[in-house]
Scaffold this motif. Structure first.
Motif, PDB file in Angstrom:
ATOM      1  N   LEU A 246       0.793  -1.222   0.000  1.00  0.00           N
ATOM      2  CA  LEU A 246       0.000   0.000   0.000  1.00  0.00           C
ATOM      3  C   LEU A 246       0.831   1.279   0.000  1.00  0.00           C
ATOM      4  CD1 LEU A 246      -2.977  -0.964   2.332  1.00  0.00           C
ATOM      5  CD2 LEU A 246      -2.673  -1.311  -0.133  1.00  0.00           C
ATOM      6  N   SER A 247       2.111   1.169  -0.342  1.00  0.00           N
ATOM      7  CA  SER A 247       2.930   2.369  -0.530  1.00  0.00           C
ATOM      8  C   SER A 247       3.944   2.106  -1.624  1.00  0.00           C
ATOM      9  CB  SER A 247       3.650   2.769   0.768  1.00  0.00           C
ATOM     10  OG  SER A 247       4.842   2.026   0.948  1.00  0.00           O
ATOM     11  N   GLU A 248       4.479   3.166  -2.194  1.00  0.00           N
ATOM     12  CA  GLU A 248       5.447   3.033  -3.277  1.00  0.00           C
ATOM     13  C   GLU A 248       6.713   2.321  -2.808  1.00  0.00           C
ATOM     14  OE1 GLU A 248       6.186   6.932  -4.735  1.00  0.00           O
ATOM     15  OE2 GLU A 248       4.291   7.078  -5.812  1.00  0.00           O
ATOM     16  N   LYS A 249       7.230   2.753  -1.658  1.00  0.00           N
ATOM     17  CA  LYS A 249       8.484   2.186  -1.163  1.00  0.00           C
ATOM     18  C   LYS A 249       8.342   0.701  -0.868  1.00  0.00           C
ATOM     19  CE  LYS A 249      10.918   4.789   1.466  1.00  0.00           C
ATOM     20  NZ  LYS A 249      11.380   5.595   2.611  1.00  0.00           N
ATOM     21  N   ILE A 250       7.227   0.298  -0.268  1.00  0.00           N
ATOM     22  CA  ILE A 250       7.013  -1.116   0.047  1.00  0.00           C
ATOM     23  C   ILE A 250       6.870  -1.930  -1.231  1.00  0.00           C
ATOM     24  CG2 ILE A 250       5.354  -2.737   1.057  1.00  0.00           C
ATOM     25  CD1 ILE A 250       4.914  -0.812   3.309  1.00  0.00           C
ATOM     26  N   THR A 251       6.240  -1.342  -2.254  1.00  0.00           N
ATOM     27  CA  THR A 251       6.108  -2.050  -3.527  1.00  0.00           C
ATOM     28  C   THR A 251       7.479  -2.384  -4.103  1.00  0.00           C
ATOM     29  OG1 THR A 251       4.020  -0.905  -3.995  1.00  0.00           O
ATOM     30  CG2 THR A 251       5.138  -1.952  -5.847  1.00  0.00           C
ATOM     31  N   GLU A 252       8.386  -1.418  -4.088  1.00  0.00           N
ATOM     32  CA  GLU A 252       9.734  -1.652  -4.596  1.00  0.00           C
ATOM     33  C   GLU A 252      10.449  -2.725  -3.793  1.00  0.00           C
ATOM     34  OE1 GLU A 252      12.061   1.842  -4.892  1.00  0.00           O
ATOM     35  OE2 GLU A 252      10.889   2.706  -6.525  1.00  0.00           O
ATOM     36  N   SER A 253      10.375  -2.616  -2.462  1.00  0.00           N
ATOM     37  CA  SER A 253      11.064  -3.572  -1.598  1.00  0.00           C
ATOM     38  C   SER A 253      10.507  -4.979  -1.775  1.00  0.00           C
ATOM     39  CB  SER A 253      10.948  -3.142  -0.128  1.00  0.00           C
ATOM     40  OG  SER A 253      11.662  -1.948   0.116  1.00  0.00           O
ATOM     41  N   ALA A 254       9.180  -5.093  -1.862  1.00  0.00           N
ATOM     42  CA  ALA A 254       8.555  -6.412  -2.016  1.00  0.00           C
ATOM     43  C   ALA A 254       9.004  -7.061  -3.315  1.00  0.00           C
ATOM     44  CB  ALA A 254       7.034  -6.280  -1.982  1.00  0.00           C
ATOM     45  N   TYR A 255       9.013  -6.282  -4.382  1.00  0.00           N
ATOM     46  CA  TYR A 255       9.455  -6.822  -5.674  1.00  0.00           C
ATOM     47  C   TYR A 255      10.899  -7.328  -5.589  1.00  0.00           C
ATOM     48  CZ  TYR A 255      11.834  -6.454 -10.165  1.00  0.00           C
ATOM     49  OH  TYR A 255      12.642  -6.684 -11.248  1.00  0.00           O
ATOM     50  N   GLN A 256      11.778  -6.523  -5.014  1.00  0.00           N
ATOM     51  CA  GLN A 256      13.191  -6.897  -4.940  1.00  0.00           C
ATOM     52  C   GLN A 256      13.402  -8.152  -4.098  1.00  0.00           C
ATOM     53  OE1 GLN A 256      14.720  -3.162  -3.473  1.00  0.00           O
ATOM     54  NE2 GLN A 256      15.245  -2.431  -5.526  1.00  0.00           N
ATOM     55  N   GLN A 257      12.676  -8.250  -2.992  1.00  0.00           N
ATOM     56  CA  GLN A 257      12.854  -9.411  -2.111  1.00  0.00           C
ATOM     57  C   GLN A 257      12.243 -10.679  -2.703  1.00  0.00           C
ATOM     58  OE1 GLN A 257      14.913  -9.193   0.611  1.00  0.00           O
ATOM     59  NE2 GLN A 257      15.178  -7.200  -0.391  1.00  0.00           N
ATOM     60  N   VAL A 258      11.121 -10.548  -3.388  1.00  0.00           N
ATOM     61  CA  VAL A 258      10.512 -11.716  -4.024  1.00  0.00           C
ATOM     62  C   VAL A 258      11.429 -12.263  -5.107  1.00  0.00           C
ATOM     63  CG1 VAL A 258       8.640 -12.423  -5.574  1.00  0.00           C
ATOM     64  CG2 VAL A 258       8.104 -11.191  -3.476  1.00  0.00           C
ATOM     65  N   VAL A 259      12.072 -11.375  -5.849  1.00  0.00           N
ATOM     66  CA  VAL A 259      13.034 -11.817  -6.866  1.00  0.00           C
ATOM     67  C   VAL A 259      14.259 -12.449  -6.205  1.00  0.00           C
ATOM     68  CG1 VAL A 259      14.630 -11.029  -8.654  1.00  0.00           C
ATOM     69  CG2 VAL A 259      12.283 -10.164  -8.612  1.00  0.00           C
ATOM     70  N   GLU A 260      14.787 -11.795  -5.180  1.00  0.00           N
ATOM     71  CA  GLU A 260      16.012 -12.280  -4.529  1.00  0.00           C
ATOM     72  C   GLU A 260      15.830 -13.661  -3.920  1.00  0.00           C
ATOM     73  OE1 GLU A 260      19.139 -10.914  -0.997  1.00  0.00           O
ATOM     74  OE2 GLU A 260      17.820  -9.438  -1.941  1.00  0.00           O
ATOM     75  N   TYR A 261      14.655 -13.905  -3.360  1.00  0.00           N
ATOM     76  CA  TYR A 261      14.428 -15.187  -2.691  1.00  0.00           C
ATOM     77  C   TYR A 261      13.639 -16.168  -3.565  1.00  0.00           C
ATOM     78  CZ  TYR A 261      16.493 -13.245   1.458  1.00  0.00           C
ATOM     79  OH  TYR A 261      17.397 -12.693   2.334  1.00  0.00           O
ATOM     80  N   ASN A 262      13.660 -15.894  -4.864  1.00  0.00           N
ATOM     81  CA  ASN A 262      13.122 -16.832  -5.848  1.00  0.00           C
ATOM     82  C   ASN A 262      11.661 -17.199  -5.573  1.00  0.00           C
ATOM     83  OD1 ASN A 262      13.413 -18.348  -8.201  1.00  0.00           O
ATOM     84  ND2 ASN A 262      13.972 -20.206  -7.083  1.00  0.00           N
ATOM     85  N   LYS A 263      10.864 -16.171  -5.271  1.00  0.00           N
ATOM     86  CA  LYS A 263       9.439 -16.389  -5.012  1.00  0.00           C
ATOM     87  C   LYS A 263       8.567 -15.945  -6.189  1.00  0.00           C
ATOM     88  CE  LYS A 263      10.100 -17.830  -0.744  1.00  0.00           C
ATOM     89  NZ  LYS A 263       9.792 -19.207  -0.325  1.00  0.00           N
ATOM     90  N   VAL A 264       9.217 -15.537  -7.276  1.00  0.00           N
ATOM     91  CA  VAL A 264       8.456 -15.114  -8.459  1.00  0.00           C
ATOM     92  C   VAL A 264       7.648 -16.293  -8.981  1.00  0.00           C
ATOM     93  CG1 VAL A 264       8.600 -14.284 -10.826  1.00  0.00           C
ATOM     94  CG2 VAL A 264      10.146 -13.360  -9.084  1.00  0.00           C
ATOM     95  N   GLY A 265       6.354 -16.060  -9.193  1.00  0.00           N
ATOM     96  CA  GLY A 265       5.490 -17.127  -9.669  1.00  0.00           C
ATOM     97  C   GLY A 265       4.695 -17.781  -8.562  1.00  0.00           C
ATOM     98  N   SER A 266       5.259 -17.795  -7.347  1.00  0.00           N
ATOM     99  CA  SER A 266       4.529 -18.368  -6.220  1.00  0.00           C
ATOM    100  C   SER A 266       3.822 -17.289  -5.396  1.00  0.00           C
ATOM    101  CB  SER A 266       5.482 -19.169  -5.313  1.00  0.00           C
ATOM    102  OG  SER A 266       6.473 -18.342  -4.757  1.00  0.00           O
ATOM    103  N   ILE A 267       4.294 -16.029  -5.496  1.00  0.00           N
ATOM    104  CA  ILE A 267       3.642 -14.911  -4.813  1.00  0.00           C
ATOM    105  C   ILE A 267       3.305 -13.840  -5.843  1.00  0.00           C
ATOM    106  CG2 ILE A 267       3.865 -13.087  -3.090  1.00  0.00           C
ATOM    107  CD1 ILE A 267       5.833 -14.800  -1.567  1.00  0.00           C
TER     108      ILE A 267
END
Length: 338
Positions: A246-267
């Protein structure tokens, strides 16, 4: 006894000298600050030679890359109204708080202030001070509650939340994704985020198999947001199917962490459009849905609100900027560039 008295006298003298020194430093800093602002003002080649109104824009310098387009649009439209917009605090050697920047704008006697709001408890007092000095204040991005601001220019938090809820329902019908995690920032417009959250709940009120959890994220800086979301991904017993930011900064962080921890496709990630990096992630189908708004329109509305107040003495309390849902299906069509 005289020895004790002399000792106390020396202490008092020391304290007085310390107070005087601190006061002098404060005055010197203020003079340097004002001089830097004046020099910036004079060196701006885009500034018209003459104008009837001088407006100040104040925002967090850390977000200047995301808000620059709003300023450019505001200043361009202001010139059609015989006005000029100055970014207070830009390119100064030190980062000054919004409260300090508000103070310098008030003391400079500007004709209006465009302020990026936040949850700072002292900001309403500064807005009220401007109002008492006859300076209208328009807040943008985040409103400042319990203040005498003239108008707020932003996105409709209720509509954004409802849009998120409808998209969750679509995904749930398609893939039975029912574990939803809503991430809220502790430093970026809590009132607007809370409205979004309540609207999400309302949009999903008729869906029986939805489980919604919310977490408050420390987002004072990029590192704290990244760390908080990383901990969530590592510590949760069951990872979410959908993560709504629900904020711009959190959106960026969530995207980066999902990619880093290989959660793309599952989240699946939904969020507020923040940067070209995140928009490009939609193109690559690494982020599923973004809410975008037209920054040029926001800048124009800020000036319209100030000019309406100056010319008529009253102004609409809210100026709502239209939003657009960005998906992999429409991102290539230029929607994301708004």
């Amino acid at each position: 006894m005289k020895h004790i008295f002399r000792k106390h006298k020396y202490i008092m003298v020391f304290l007085i000298l310390t107070i005087v020194a601190v006061s002098l430093v404060t005055i010197v800093n203020f003079v340097v600050f004002k001089s830097n602002v004046d020099n910036n003002d004079k060196s701006d080649i885009d500034q018209p030679e003459e104008y009837s109104y001088h407006f100040a824009m104040i925002y967090d310098n850390k977000r200047s890359d995301k808000l620059e387009k709003i300023y450019e649009s505001a200043n361009m439209f202001a010139k059609t109204q015989n006005a000029y917009v100055e970014i207070i605090g830009k390119d100064l050697p030190e980062n000054y708080s919004k409260n300090a920047l508000m103070d310098i704008a008030i003391m400079s006697g500007v004709d209006g202030i465009i302020l990026e709001g936040d949850d700072n408890v002292l900001l309403p007092e500064m807005i009220n001070k401007a109002y008492e000095n006859g300076i209208p204040v328009v807040t943008f991005m985040t409103d400042v509650e319990n203040s005498q601001r003239s108008s707020f220019v932003g996105i409709g938090a209720y509509d954004v939340g409802f849009e998120f809820g409808r998209e969750v329902n679509k995904i749930n019908n398609r893939s039975n994704a029912n574990n939803i995690l809503v991430l809220m920032s502790d430093s970026e417009g809590y009132y607007e985020q809370h409205t979004m959250y309540q609207s999400i709940i309302e949009a999903l009120s008729d869906v029986d198999n939805i489980n919604i959890e919310t977490k408050l994220i420390d987002s004072n800086n990029d590192f704290s947001s990244d760390e908080a979301i990383r901990d969530i991904l590592l510590d949760m017993e069951k990872e979410p199917d959908i993560m709504i930011c629900l904020s711009e900064k959190i959106t960026e962080s969530a995207y980066q962490q999902v990619v880093e921890y290989n959660k793309v496709g599952s989240i699946d990630i939904m969020g507020i459009a923040a940067s070209d990096m995140v928009i490009n992630a939609v193109k690559k189908q690494l982020v599923d849905y973004l809410i975008s708004f037209n920054k040029e329109t926001m800048g124009i509305y800020c000036i319209e609100a100030l000019m309406e107040y100056i010319n008529t003495g009253y102004v609409s309390e809210y100026y709502m900027v239209d939003t657009t849902l960005i998906t992999p299906d429409n991102v290539e069509g230029g929607v994301a560039d708004e």
